[in-house]
Scaffold this motif. Structure first.
Motif, PDB file in Angstrom:
ATOM      1  N   ALA A 183      -2.398   9.657  89.624  1.00  0.00           N
ATOM      2  CA  ALA A 183      -2.395   8.642  89.223  1.00  0.00           C
ATOM      3  C   ALA A 183      -3.091   8.962  87.203  1.00  0.00           C
ATOM      4  CB  ALA A 183      -3.744   7.917  89.789  1.00  0.00           C
ATOM      5  N   ILE A 184      -2.704   7.870  86.419  1.00  0.00           N
ATOM      6  CA  ILE A 184      -2.942   7.823  85.407  1.00  0.00           C
ATOM      7  C   ILE A 184      -3.336   6.557  84.944  1.00  0.00           C
ATOM      8  CG2 ILE A 184       0.541   7.350  84.774  1.00  0.00           C
ATOM      9  CD1 ILE A 184      -0.537   9.074  82.161  1.00  0.00           C
ATOM     10  N   ARG A 185      -4.254   6.651  83.992  1.00  0.00           N
ATOM     11  CA  ARG A 185      -4.403   5.481  83.519  1.00  0.00           C
ATOM     12  C   ARG A 185      -4.768   4.785  81.920  1.00  0.00           C
ATOM     13  NH1 ARG A 185      -8.803   1.719  82.910  1.00  0.00           N
ATOM     14  NH2 ARG A 185      -9.134  -0.070  83.560  1.00  0.00           N
ATOM     15  N   HIS A 186      -4.759   4.444  80.986  1.00  0.00           N
ATOM     16  CA  HIS A 186      -4.250   4.011  80.357  1.00  0.00           C
ATOM     17  C   HIS A 186      -5.854   3.245  79.942  1.00  0.00           C
ATOM     18  CE1 HIS A 186      -1.482   6.768  77.509  1.00  0.00           C
ATOM     19  NE2 HIS A 186      -1.997   7.368  79.367  1.00  0.00           N
ATOM     20  N   ALA A 187      -6.535   2.770  78.987  1.00  0.00           N
ATOM     21  CA  ALA A 187      -6.812   1.474  78.712  1.00  0.00           C
ATOM     22  C   ALA A 187      -8.109   1.805  76.884  1.00  0.00           C
ATOM     23  CB  ALA A 187      -8.409   1.407  79.394  1.00  0.00           C
ATOM     24  N   THR A 188      -8.343   0.486  76.832  1.00  0.00           N
ATOM     25  CA  THR A 188      -8.522   0.299  75.625  1.00  0.00           C
ATOM     26  C   THR A 188     -10.500  -1.185  75.454  1.00  0.00           C
ATOM     27  OG1 THR A 188      -8.457  -0.138  73.058  1.00  0.00           O
ATOM     28  CG2 THR A 188      -7.269  -2.063  74.704  1.00  0.00           C
ATOM     29  N   ARG A 189     -11.112  -0.375  74.296  1.00  0.00           N
ATOM     30  CA  ARG A 189     -12.077  -1.183  75.178  1.00  0.00           C
ATOM     31  C   ARG A 189     -12.481  -2.067  73.517  1.00  0.00           C
ATOM     32  NH1 ARG A 189     -17.054   1.841  76.947  1.00  0.00           N
ATOM     33  NH2 ARG A 189     -16.124   3.512  75.369  1.00  0.00           N
ATOM     34  N   ASN A 190     -11.789  -1.552  72.351  1.00  0.00           N
ATOM     35  CA  ASN A 190     -12.432  -1.961  71.189  1.00  0.00           C
ATOM     36  C   ASN A 190     -10.396  -1.963  69.855  1.00  0.00           C
ATOM     37  OD1 ASN A 190     -14.800  -3.036  69.322  1.00  0.00           O
ATOM     38  ND2 ASN A 190     -14.027  -0.753  68.323  1.00  0.00           N
ATOM     39  N   VAL A 191     -10.505  -2.858  69.154  1.00  0.00           N
ATOM     40  CA  VAL A 191      -9.931  -2.999  68.039  1.00  0.00           C
ATOM     41  C   VAL A 191     -10.242  -3.611  66.810  1.00  0.00           C
ATOM     42  CG1 VAL A 191      -7.653  -4.309  67.423  1.00  0.00           C
ATOM     43  CG2 VAL A 191      -7.455  -3.628  69.847  1.00  0.00           C
ATOM     44  N   ALA A 192     -10.275  -2.370  65.935  1.00  0.00           N
ATOM     45  CA  ALA A 192     -11.451  -2.677  64.916  1.00  0.00           C
ATOM     46  C   ALA A 192     -10.195  -1.964  63.552  1.00  0.00           C
ATOM     47  CB  ALA A 192     -12.480  -2.400  65.074  1.00  0.00           C
ATOM     48  N   GLY A 193     -10.846  -2.548  62.560  1.00  0.00           N
ATOM     49  CA  GLY A 193      -9.968  -1.916  61.060  1.00  0.00           C
ATOM     50  C   GLY A 193      -8.639  -1.670  60.862  1.00  0.00           C
ATOM     51  N   GLY A 194      -7.652  -2.305  61.928  1.00  0.00           N
ATOM     52  CA  GLY A 194      -6.146  -1.999  62.228  1.00  0.00           C
ATOM     53  C   GLY A 194      -5.932  -0.610  63.485  1.00  0.00           C
ATOM     54  N   MET A 195      -6.923  -0.751  63.985  1.00  0.00           N
ATOM     55  CA  MET A 195      -6.917   0.735  64.842  1.00  0.00           C
ATOM     56  C   MET A 195      -7.375   0.498  66.265  1.00  0.00           C
ATOM     57  SD  MET A 195      -7.534   3.594  62.548  1.00  0.00           S
ATOM     58  CE  MET A 195      -9.183   2.580  61.598  1.00  0.00           C
ATOM     59  N   PHE A 196      -6.964   1.275  67.118  1.00  0.00           N
ATOM     60  CA  PHE A 196      -7.523   0.744  68.458  1.00  0.00           C
ATOM     61  C   PHE A 196      -7.731   2.378  68.897  1.00  0.00           C
ATOM     62  CE2 PHE A 196      -3.043   0.936  68.874  1.00  0.00           C
ATOM     63  CZ  PHE A 196      -2.695   1.973  70.669  1.00  0.00           C
ATOM     64  N   GLU A 197      -8.457   2.842  69.636  1.00  0.00           N
ATOM     65  CA  GLU A 197      -8.835   4.062  70.746  1.00  0.00           C
ATOM     66  C   GLU A 197      -8.534   3.775  72.444  1.00  0.00           C
ATOM     67  OE1 GLU A 197     -11.719   1.580  73.284  1.00  0.00           O
ATOM     68  OE2 GLU A 197     -11.222   1.734  71.324  1.00  0.00           O
TER      69      GLU A 197
END
Length: 271
Positions: free
Chosen positions: A233-247
């Motif tokens: 099982a695989i999960r990708h997620a992001t919580r923050n988009v800032a400065g033209g970048m994201f985690e």
């Protein structure tokens, strides 16, 4: 039998010193996304060179890579350096270079996952997923899409329909992509393939309505255990988009329900 993943990440040693070794690799166009090769594929190739450098400690435990330029199909040189070698772990450095340009440079800690305790204690929860058969196979993608992203044929990926609407112009907006993944030719997962899978999915920004190539700046991965055979099982997620970048945070859970690999990468928003 030699599996496709092992052929594609193979390296040939050309020189060795007390401090490290040099290798040649032939990077395979079949692991591409648009004009560039997938970053996880480059990491796995570099990681295999490190495995050959300290064969008594074969597994990446921690792997932190910086992506300096886009990799392309063709010959590459991989150089490794032993920073510290102990009885149960080693600290290593590696560079993957093509035509004089460094593609990735990384620091890693290696050990022997098979010698570690097998139990996993965690408060983390695996993603809630429909069954494999209820998820959407990437084999449904158009021939045009598969030609652009040749890496799609290197995996058996089934996406959770709740977070696959981006494929038809209806992203959920939650910043999540998840599903089931395995290698398509029967090769069971190990530490090196986990390292690749942590970067195998489309950028999670697709689910935010931001499609396109998202160049990775840095990716840190932790491999926690030898995975059990079968689907992951695989999960990708992001919580923050800032400065033209994201985690982008990724988790891999094996068929025994254990969290076996984690990563976080910082990437630029799609151009």
């Amino acid at each position: 039998m030699t599996f496709e993943f092992d052929r594609a990440t193979a390296v040939t040693e050309t020189d060795r010193t007390e401090d490290g070794a040099r290798f040649l690799a032939e990077l395979d166009a079949g692991w591409g996304v648009g004009p560039a090769l997938n970053g996880g594929y480059l990491m796995a190739t570099a990681a295999r060179a490190l495995r050959h450098t300290v064969p008594e400690l074969p597994d990446p435990i921690a792997f932190s890579a910086y992506f300096l330029s886009a990799g392309a199909a063709g010959k590459a040189e991989v150089s490794t350096r032993v920073i510290r070698r102990g009885g149960t772990s080693a600290n290593l450095a590696v560079d993957l270079v093509q035509d004089g340009a460094t593609r990735i440079t990384a620091l890693a800690s290696y050990g022997d996952l098979s010698s570690l305790p097998t139990g996993v204690q965690t408060t983390a929860q695996p993603p809630r997923l429909p069954s494999v058969d209820e998820c959407l196979s990437t084999k449904l993608a158009s021939a045009e899409m598969r030609k652009v992203a040749t890496i799609m044929d290197r995996m058996d990926l089934r996406l959770d329909p709740a977070y696959a609407g981006w494929a038809v112009g209806a992203p959920s907006g939650e910043g999540v992509i998840q599903g089931w993944i395995r290698l398509p030719d029967g090769r069971e997962p190990d530490a090196l393939s986990l390292l690749w899978m942590l970067d195998a999915l489309p950028p999670v920004t697709f689910d935010l309505g931001l499609p396109g190539w998202a160049p990775t700046l840095e990716l840190s991965a932790h491999i926690r255990a030898v995975p059990a055979p079968g689907w992951l099982a695989i999960r990708h997620a992001t919580r923050n988009v800032a400065g033209g970048m994201f985690e982008e945070d990724c988790e891999l859970w094996d068929s025994a329900g254990r969290l076996v690999a984690q990563s976080r990468q910082l990437a630029r928003l799609p151009r």
